[in-house]
Scaffold this motif. Structure first.
Motif, mmCIF file in Angstrom:
data_model
loop_
_atom_site.group_PDB
_atom_site.id
_atom_site.type_symbol
_atom_site.label_atom_id
_atom_site.label_comp_id
_atom_site.label_asym_id
_atom_site.label_seq_id
_atom_site.Cartn_x
_atom_site.Cartn_y
_atom_site.Cartn_z
ATOM 1 N N MET A 134 41.691 16.181 37.445
ATOM 2 C CA MET A 134 42.743 15.185 37.226
ATOM 3 C C MET A 134 43.005 14.386 38.496
ATOM 4 S SD MET A 134 44.837 13.908 34.926
ATOM 5 C CE MET A 134 45.388 15.042 33.663
ATOM 6 N N ASP A 135 42.996 15.068 39.623
ATOM 7 C CA ASP A 135 43.208 14.399 40.899
ATOM 8 C C ASP A 135 42.086 13.404 41.186
ATOM 9 O OD1 ASP A 135 44.728 14.343 43.560
ATOM 10 O OD2 ASP A 135 42.697 14.787 44.225
ATOM 11 N N ALA A 136 40.841 13.814 40.934
ATOM 12 C CA ALA A 136 39.695 12.927 41.142
ATOM 13 C C ALA A 136 39.758 11.730 40.195
ATOM 14 C CB ALA A 136 38.402 13.705 40.927
ATOM 15 N N TYR A 137 40.184 11.982 38.959
ATOM 16 C CA TYR A 137 40.315 10.921 37.961
ATOM 17 C C TYR A 137 41.367 9.895 38.379
ATOM 18 C CZ TYR A 137 41.429 8.763 33.429
ATOM 19 O OH TYR A 137 41.676 7.860 32.420
ATOM 20 N N GLU A 138 42.497 10.391 38.874
ATOM 21 C CA GLU A 138 43.574 9.496 39.293
ATOM 22 C C GLU A 138 43.185 8.675 40.521
ATOM 23 O OE1 GLU A 138 48.379 9.565 40.016
ATOM 24 O OE2 GLU A 138 47.254 11.371 40.479
ATOM 25 N N ASP A 139 42.442 9.276 41.443
ATOM 26 C CA ASP A 139 42.119 8.618 42.720
ATOM 27 C C ASP A 139 40.859 7.773 42.683
ATOM 28 O OD1 ASP A 139 44.320 9.838 43.759
ATOM 29 O OD2 ASP A 139 43.226 11.402 44.850
ATOM 30 N N LEU A 140 40.127 7.793 41.571
ATOM 31 C CA LEU A 140 38.810 7.155 41.521
ATOM 32 C C LEU A 140 38.810 5.694 41.956
ATOM 33 C CD1 LEU A 140 35.808 7.386 40.803
ATOM 34 C CD2 LEU A 140 36.411 6.689 38.468
ATOM 35 N N SER A 141 39.703 4.905 41.387
ATOM 36 C CA SER A 141 39.743 3.472 41.699
ATOM 37 C C SER A 141 39.974 3.228 43.188
ATOM 38 C CB SER A 141 40.846 2.793 40.877
ATOM 39 O OG SER A 141 40.923 1.426 41.182
ATOM 40 N N GLU A 142 40.948 3.939 43.759
ATOM 41 C CA GLU A 142 41.265 3.788 45.185
ATOM 42 C C GLU A 142 40.127 4.302 46.068
ATOM 43 O OE1 GLU A 142 44.056 2.373 47.994
ATOM 44 O OE2 GLU A 142 44.011 2.222 45.811
ATOM 45 N N ASP A 143 39.494 5.394 45.650
ATOM 46 C CA ASP A 143 38.383 5.955 46.420
ATOM 47 C C ASP A 143 37.192 4.999 46.448
ATOM 48 O OD1 ASP A 143 39.794 8.227 47.032
ATOM 49 O OD2 ASP A 143 38.954 9.427 45.406
ATOM 50 N N LYS A 144 36.961 4.307 45.336
ATOM 51 C CA LYS A 144 35.875 3.319 45.299
ATOM 52 C C LYS A 144 36.150 2.158 46.247
ATOM 53 C CE LYS A 144 33.853 3.968 40.702
ATOM 54 N NZ LYS A 144 33.639 3.354 39.357
ATOM 55 N N LYS A 145 37.395 1.697 46.237
ATOM 56 C CA LYS A 145 37.770 0.572 47.111
ATOM 57 C C LYS A 145 37.610 0.927 48.580
ATOM 58 C CE LYS A 145 41.213 -1.493 44.002
ATOM 59 N NZ LYS A 145 42.673 -1.709 43.793
ATOM 60 N N LYS A 146 38.000 2.141 48.939
ATOM 61 C CA LYS A 146 37.984 2.564 50.344
ATOM 62 C C LYS A 146 36.720 3.338 50.722
ATOM 63 C CE LYS A 146 43.008 2.599 50.754
ATOM 64 N NZ LYS A 146 44.219 3.352 51.122
ATOM 65 N N ASN A 147 35.766 3.388 49.770
ATOM 66 C CA ASN A 147 34.490 4.077 49.994
ATOM 67 C C ASN A 147 34.685 5.532 50.418
ATOM 68 O OD1 ASN A 147 31.677 4.138 49.946
ATOM 69 N ND2 ASN A 147 31.531 3.712 52.147
ATOM 70 N N ARG A 148 35.589 6.217 49.722
ATOM 71 C CA ARG A 148 35.843 7.625 49.994
ATOM 72 C C ARG A 148 35.121 8.486 48.963
ATOM 73 N NH1 ARG A 148 42.298 6.942 50.725
ATOM 74 N NH2 ARG A 148 42.077 6.924 48.457
ATOM 75 N N TYR A 149 34.975 9.749 49.291
ATOM 76 C CA TYR A 149 34.287 10.678 48.391
ATOM 77 C C TYR A 149 35.073 10.890 47.106
ATOM 78 C CZ TYR A 149 32.717 15.085 46.361
ATOM 79 O OH TYR A 149 32.279 16.042 45.494
ATOM 80 N N ASN A 150 34.352 10.871 46.011
ATOM 81 C CA ASN A 150 34.928 11.232 44.720
ATOM 82 C C ASN A 150 33.770 11.683 43.825
ATOM 83 O OD1 ASN A 150 35.968 11.058 41.925
ATOM 84 N ND2 ASN A 150 37.777 10.165 42.895
ATOM 85 N N PRO A 151 33.830 12.902 43.286
ATOM 86 C CA PRO A 151 32.722 13.427 42.482
ATOM 87 C C PRO A 151 32.559 12.774 41.111
ATOM 88 C CG PRO A 151 34.560 14.946 42.429
ATOM 89 C CD PRO A 151 34.929 13.884 43.425
ATOM 90 N N LEU A 152 33.444 11.830 40.781
ATOM 91 C CA LEU A 152 33.359 11.160 39.474
ATOM 92 C C LEU A 152 32.708 9.779 39.553
ATOM 93 C CD1 LEU A 152 36.874 12.001 37.981
ATOM 94 C CD2 LEU A 152 34.711 13.143 37.502
ATOM 95 N N ARG B 65 50.754 12.785 34.412
ATOM 96 C CA ARG B 65 50.053 11.800 35.238
ATOM 97 C C ARG B 65 48.956 11.086 34.446
ATOM 98 N NH1 ARG B 65 51.457 13.836 40.430
ATOM 99 N NH2 ARG B 65 49.842 12.819 41.659
ATOM 100 N N TYR B 66 48.285 11.826 33.565
ATOM 101 C CA TYR B 66 47.247 11.200 32.733
ATOM 102 C C TYR B 66 47.858 10.104 31.870
ATOM 103 C CZ TYR B 66 43.559 10.561 29.300
ATOM 104 O OH TYR B 66 42.599 9.998 28.489
#
Length: 290
Positions: free
Chosen positions: A195-213, A264-265
């Motif tokens: 759930m945490d990875a799902y919520e953070d995906l968009s922001e992680d993509k923008k900032k080029n951070r790790y996300n397993p999704l 949160r979902y």
């Protein structure tokens, strides 16, 4: 990564909501008394759930107290505490400490180093008191760090680490309920991580951070697959919960596991719908201008 295991307030009776808040305030008070301001800053809803669950399972009746605090300086707040509250507070601090240690090792965050240094003395006592939990938390977070360095896109491997961690946290003591509690905590931990990875995906993509999704998110059926995975994880966890002889506060516990974990979902889905509607309006205005 915490903050997902909380109540769904509209679906909870007033008396149960008051009791839930009393448990939460009791944990906050214990963190302050035992670990000071830094300990209090580690407070999470997830460990409040652990307090209620384990208190119900082991029939530990909490003591009712009333205290003022900085957030509520005028009116005294009801607080419920027992020895399991102290256990949850220790686990809260231990988690925060190892998380700060990872931040310092991986990213050289000075703030994490300073906060970690301030907690070091008290954390040593927690490690001595709870060596099993300490070892598993440390090893699980280390494995998660390795996944990040490798840019691992195997969501099951990454979520397994957090599932293992959560399984150990819920295991207050090794007894006849060990197997059931471990399984419940394991799948709940995997749910939290995903759930945490799902919520953070968009922001992680923008900032080029790790996300397993990241890889799976490129597939057309991404949203359908995610809700199926999340439902499967929480279904496995709740199935184990129903095997436990919890009678006290069972309505609060079921509210959290069946409704609250989806808060949160639902918020994320509402944001997506709003964004889609805004995009549709924008497109419609563009077409009208043409």
């Amino acid at each position: 990564m915490f903050g997902y295991v909380t109540v769904c307030e509209p679906e909870l009776k007033v008396k149960d909501l008051k009791k839930y808040r009393a448990y939460y305030c009791g944990l906050c008070r214990t963190l302050k008394e035992d670990y000071g301001f830094m300990g209090q800053m580690t407070l999470t809803y997830d460990m409040t759930f652990a307090v209620i669950l384990l208190s119900s399972l082991y029939e530990r009746i909490p003591e009712l107290e009333k205290h003022r605090c900085k957030i509520h300086p005028v009116k005294k707040q009801m607080m419920l505490r027992n020895e399991i509250t102290s256990y949850a507070a220790a686990m809260n601090v231990l988690l925060a400490y190892y998380h700060m240690e990872d931040d310092w090792q991986d990213e050289r965050k000075v703030t994490s180093l300073l906060a970690k240094s301030m907690m070091e003395g008290k954390v040593k006592k927690i490690i001595e008191a709870y060596p099993r939990q300490s070892r598993v938390i440390r090893d699980s977070l280390k494995e998660l760090s390795e996944c990040e360095k490798e840019n691992c896109q195997d969501i099951d491997r990454a979520a397994w680490c957090f599932g293992r961690l959560m399984a150990e946290l819920l295991l207050y003591k090794e007894d006849i309920w060990e197997k059931t509690l471990r399984k419940m905590g394991f799948y709940l931990g995997k749910f939290i991580y995903i759930m945490d990875a799902y919520e953070d995906l968009s922001e992680d993509k923008k900032k080029n951070r790790y996300n397993p999704l990241k890889q799976i998110s490129e597939k057309e059926d991404y949203e359908e697959r995610m809700v199926q995975i999340l439902r499967m994880m929480i279904a496995e966890s709740t199935a184990r919960f129903e095997q436990l002889p919890c009678l006290v506060d069972v309505d609060i516990l079921r509210n959290i596991l069946y409704d609250g974990v989806w808060n949160r979902y639902n918020q994320i889905q509402s944001r997506i719908q709003e964004q889609n509607q805004a995009q549709m309006k924008k497109s419609k205005k563009s077409e009208e201008k043409k």
